[in-house]
Scaffold this active site. Structure first.
Site, PDB file in Angstrom:
ATOM      1  N   GLU A  78       0.733  -1.284   0.268  1.00  0.00           N
ATOM      2  CA  GLU A  78      -0.061  -0.027  -0.152  1.00  0.00           C
ATOM      3  C   GLU A  78       0.904   1.252  -0.031  1.00  0.00           C
ATOM      4  OE1 GLU A  78      -3.218   0.424  -0.326  1.00  0.00           O
ATOM      5  OE2 GLU A  78      -3.897  -1.486  -0.124  1.00  0.00           O
ATOM      6  N   GLU A 109       7.758 -22.078   6.983  1.00  0.00           N
ATOM      7  CA  GLU A 109       8.086 -21.362   8.069  1.00  0.00           C
ATOM      8  C   GLU A 109       9.198 -21.973   8.952  1.00  0.00           C
ATOM      9  OE1 GLU A 109       5.068 -21.830  11.724  1.00  0.00           O
ATOM     10  OE2 GLU A 109       4.166 -20.877  10.042  1.00  0.00           O
TER      11      GLU A 109
END
Length: 269
Positions: A78, A109
């Site tokens: 953004e 992960e």
């Protein structure tokens, strides 16, 4: 037991009415901003160090897995349209790569060396800041990434929802937003995810303001990527200069941003 894995304060969820479920979720959500408020001094100390480093060419890089990684990517993605900054100023990296944004990548992960490999794909310099995001504070991908970054002289921070986690011990600025047990036990996409989103908003917004990407309270460098944003930019210029709508829009489209259009107007007034 980790706070994020502790048993919900509510039971028999499957027997609750829809109204009760919604009201109780909302009740728990109200705890989040209060928990964030408690860690503002830590967020502040981190931002105070990020800004001068970015002024020297450093970048802000988020690393995370699962929901945490997706939230980092969301915040980073953004920044260019909102503040008109280059796409590599703020980066979000997720365990398992871009395919993990939509679909979990098994065991991604659990590799403590992969985050640093991912960071190096974008290059790095000593002014970069690495922020590890992990609700549990135990994710190997994130811990390994910040640990290596710190050894390389980069500024490190983290956002976690457990106190005194292994992740917190590896960074210089540990933001621990302890929001308590989740409504659905262990579902950290809920309160923990909300807390992480709020903190990320605070960090990136404050950094961009301090880097001069906001004038007054306006996004003067936003990208004009659709009609709504062109209309918004036009109104900003009208407010700043007193120009009529047609002229303001003409200046905006010719100059490419609210900042440049306003500067052009006053320079040639």
């Amino acid at each position: 037991m980790k706070v994020t894995e502790s048993t919900s304060h509510y039971d028999n969820l499957d027997e609750m009415s829809v109204q009760d479920l919604l009201e109780n979720i909302n009740k728990e959500d109200h705890r989040v901003p209060e928990a964030v408020k408690l860690v503002i001094p830590t967020i502040s100390s981190l931002v105070e160090e990020i800004v001068p480093r970015m002024e020297l060419g450093g970048r802000l890089i988020y690393i995370g897995a699962g929901t945490s990684g997706r939230l980092g990517i969301l915040d980073a993605s953004e920044c260019p349209p909102t503040y008109g900054v280059p796409h590599d100023w703020v980066l979000g990296l997720i365990a398992g790569g871009d395919s993990a944004i939509r679909k979990a990548v098994e065991n991604a992960e659990d590799d403590p060396t992969q985050a640093w490999v991912d960071i190096q794909e974008y290059g790095f310099n000593s002014n970069d800041t690495i922020i590890g995001i992990a609700a549990s504070g135990t994710t190997p991908y994130v811990i390994g990434g910040v640990k290596k970054a710190k050894l390389e002289g980069l500024l490190t921070g983290c956002i976690t929802c457990n106190p005194d986690s292994p992740l917190s011990k590896e960074v210089e600025h540990a933001i621990e937003v302890v929001v308590g047990p989740e409504f659905v036990t262990g579902s950290t996409r809920m309160k923990a995810g909300t807390a992480q989103k709020l903190v990320l908003n605070m960090i990136s917004t404050t950094v961009m303001i301090k880097l001069g990407r906001v004038k007054g309270n306006k996004m003067v460098d936003m990208q004009l990527s659709n009609a709504k944003l062109v209309d918004r930019g036009t109104r900003m210029i009208m407010e700043a200069t007193g120009l009529d709508e047609e002229t303001a829009k003409k200046f905006l489209l010719s100059e490419g941003s609210v900042r440049k259009a306003t500067e052009y107007y006053y320079k040639n007034k």
